[in-house]
Design a protein around this motif. Structure first.
Motif, PDB file in Angstrom:
ATOM      1  N   LYS A  70      18.699  65.225  26.154  1.00 35.28           N
ATOM      2  CA  LYS A  70      18.417  64.584  27.440  1.00 35.28           C
ATOM      3  C   LYS A  70      19.300  63.359  27.641  1.00 35.28           C
ATOM      4  CE  LYS A  70      14.680  62.638  30.234  1.00 35.28           C
ATOM      5  NZ  LYS A  70      15.066  63.497  31.398  1.00 35.28           N
ATOM      6  N   TYR A  71      19.429  62.534  26.611  1.00 33.85           N
ATOM      7  CA  TYR A  71      20.298  61.359  26.725  1.00 33.85           C
ATOM      8  C   TYR A  71      21.742  61.779  26.984  1.00 33.85           C
ATOM      9  CZ  TYR A  71      16.330  58.986  24.421  1.00 33.85           C
ATOM     10  OH  TYR A  71      15.093  58.493  24.082  1.00 33.85           O
TER      11      TYR A  71
ATOM     12  N   ARG B  51      22.757  64.583  28.544  1.00 31.76           N
ATOM     13  CA  ARG B  51      22.856  65.059  29.937  1.00 31.76           C
ATOM     14  C   ARG B  51      22.875  63.886  30.912  1.00 31.76           C
ATOM     15  NH1 ARG B  51      18.888  68.687  28.171  1.00 31.76           N
ATOM     16  NH2 ARG B  51      17.297  67.455  29.269  1.00 31.76           N
ATOM     17  N   ASP B  52      22.126  62.845  30.598  1.00 31.52           N
ATOM     18  CA  ASP B  52      22.012  61.712  31.504  1.00 31.52           C
ATOM     19  C   ASP B  52      23.111  60.672  31.310  1.00 31.52           C
ATOM     20  OD1 ASP B  52      19.757  62.821  32.640  1.00 31.52           O
ATOM     21  OD2 ASP B  52      18.357  61.756  31.320  1.00 31.52           O
TER      22      ASP B  52
ATOM     23  N   LEU C 264      23.827  58.669  28.727  1.00 27.85           N
ATOM     24  CA  LEU C 264      23.434  57.420  28.076  1.00 27.85           C
ATOM     25  C   LEU C 264      24.050  57.352  26.684  1.00 27.85           C
ATOM     26  CD1 LEU C 264      19.644  57.295  29.032  1.00 27.85           C
ATOM     27  CD2 LEU C 264      21.513  55.941  30.034  1.00 27.85           C
TER      28      LEU C 264
ATOM     29  N   TYR D  28      23.842  65.678  20.222  1.00 29.10           N
ATOM     30  CA  TYR D  28      24.612  64.668  20.952  1.00 29.10           C
ATOM     31  C   TYR D  28      25.667  64.082  20.017  1.00 29.10           C
ATOM     32  CZ  TYR D  28      25.304  60.880  24.409  1.00 29.10           C
ATOM     33  OH  TYR D  28      25.824  60.019  25.357  1.00 29.10           O
TER      34      TYR D  28
ATOM     35  N   TYR E  63      11.692  55.735  33.158  1.00 27.89           N
ATOM     36  CA  TYR E  63      13.006  56.128  32.644  1.00 27.89           C
ATOM     37  C   TYR E  63      14.020  56.247  33.779  1.00 27.89           C
ATOM     38  CZ  TYR E  63      16.482  59.163  30.341  1.00 27.89           C
ATOM     39  OH  TYR E  63      17.633  59.721  29.844  1.00 27.89           O
ATOM     40  N   ASP E  64      13.618  56.824  34.900  1.00 26.55           N
ATOM     41  CA  ASP E  64      14.533  57.000  36.032  1.00 26.55           C
ATOM     42  C   ASP E  64      15.025  55.661  36.576  1.00 26.55           C
ATOM     43  OD1 ASP E  64      14.350  59.729  35.822  1.00 26.55           O
ATOM     44  OD2 ASP E  64      12.935  59.970  37.479  1.00 26.55           O
TER      45      ASP E  64
ATOM     46  N   LEU F  98      17.802  54.568  34.325  1.00 26.94           N
ATOM     47  CA  LEU F  98      19.026  55.310  34.630  1.00 26.94           C
ATOM     48  C   LEU F  98      19.748  54.694  35.825  1.00 26.94           C
ATOM     49  CD1 LEU F  98      18.060  59.088  34.225  1.00 26.94           C
ATOM     50  CD2 LEU F  98      19.416  57.670  32.678  1.00 26.94           C
ATOM     51  N   ARG F  99      18.992  54.367  36.857  1.00 30.10           N
ATOM     52  CA  ARG F  99      19.598  53.749  38.045  1.00 30.10           C
ATOM     53  C   ARG F  99      20.202  52.400  37.681  1.00 30.10           C
ATOM     54  NH1 ARG F  99      15.480  56.568  40.807  1.00 30.10           N
ATOM     55  NH2 ARG F  99      13.931  54.953  40.409  1.00 30.10           N
TER      56      ARG F  99
ATOM     57  N   LYS G 181      23.448  55.505  36.710  1.00 27.91           N
ATOM     58  CA  LYS G 181      23.426  56.958  36.556  1.00 27.91           C
ATOM     59  C   LYS G 181      22.658  57.632  37.696  1.00 27.91           C
ATOM     60  CE  LYS G 181      25.503  56.461  32.601  1.00 27.91           C
ATOM     61  NZ  LYS G 181      26.925  56.837  32.466  1.00 27.91           N
TER      62      LYS G 181
END
Length: 267
Positions: free
Chosen positions: A46-47, A49-50, A52, A75, A258-259, A262-263, A267
């Motif tokens: 997940k990290y 894909r995002d 991070l 990763y 979490y979102d 990301l912002r 991201k």
């Protein structure tokens, strides 16, 4: 700019969030805030894909090597690894996909005195650019002539034993010559979701924004709301990054989404 760094804390092969200082060699098991249903590689993927980077995987005791390797394979080159790292096995973990190795306890003798030859040996093994020094710390009594000033010492052995290293500019300058980054957990507030150690953040921020020897630094411990992250950013002039654990909705928390992180990272 202060950025969010992701984490994967492993205990008995599972992703968990644990109250700082509750993991001990004897007595009852640690106080667990969260135990994931998903395996370690789910979080690492997940990290990835995002987008991070610069996050860390920490092995809290034995029985975590397989889970750590699974996360690194999901990763490769995207996460750091800590827990039981020595000069003898550091290159092995780099080969397994870690971007950096994170080291604390192995660098000290039983009473907490730094063995500088081990630090130099680690640099020879993998290079300064692959090393993160974990300077996670606890508050201690200040010297009598500095009674008004808070003090912190690096804690080893899963934060059970205080070392001789105090979190002061001269020590940070000295140790920065041996590593690429610092990782600093405020162990006294870790996992409590009751706010950051603001005095420690101020000290780290002063060093990170003013010292000619400053290197990247990540703070963890007690981050509960986005206001805490804003405070870290302000105190450090954006020079200190942040990790969020138990308060994060990804780990069952309610304080930070979490979102939103990301912002914040663009991201």
């Amino acid at each position: 700019m202060t950025k969010f760094r992701p984490c994967i804390d492993l205990h008995n092969g599972r992703v968990k969030q644990i109250v700082g200082g509750s993991l001990r060699d004897v007595g009852d098991g640690p106080v667990e805030n969260f135990v994931a249903q998903q395996p370690s590689q789910w979080y690492a993927a997940k990290y990835r894909r995002d987008g991070l980077g610069g996050g860390h995987i920490i092995k809290l005791g034995p029985g975590n090597d397989a889970a750590a390797r699974s996360a690194l394979s999901a990763y490769p080159g995207g996460m750091q690894i800590g827990g039981g790292i020595t000069a003898e096995n550091a290159a092995e973990w780099i080969d397994a996909g870690a971007s950096h190795v994170i080291v604390t306890s192995w660098l000290f003798d039983k009473v907490g005195k730094l063995i500088e030859s081990r630090l130099s040996g680690l640099v020879r093994a993998v290079g300064r650019q692959r090393i993160v020094l974990d300077l996670s710390c606890r508050r201690v009594d200040s010297p009598a002539d500095q009674a008004s000033e808070p003090a912190w010492r690096v804690a080893m052995n899963r934060w059970q034993t205080q070392t001789e290293i105090e979190i002061v500019p001269a020590q940070l300058d000295r140790l920065a010559a041996f590593c690429d980054e610092f990782l600093i957990h405020a162990a006294d507030v870790e996992g409590l979701c009751q706010g950051i150690d603001a005095s420690l953040v101020d000290r780290l921020g002063d060093w990170a924004s003013q010292s000619p020897a400053a290197i990247p630094m990540t703070y963890a411990g007690g981050v509960t709301t986005m206001a805490d992250i804003d405070q870290i950013a302000t105190a450090s002039g954006g020079a200190v990054d942040v990790t969020v654990g138990s308060a994060l909705d990804l780990f069952g928390g309610r304080g930070i989404r979490y979102d939103d992180l990301l912002r914040r990272n663009g991201k």
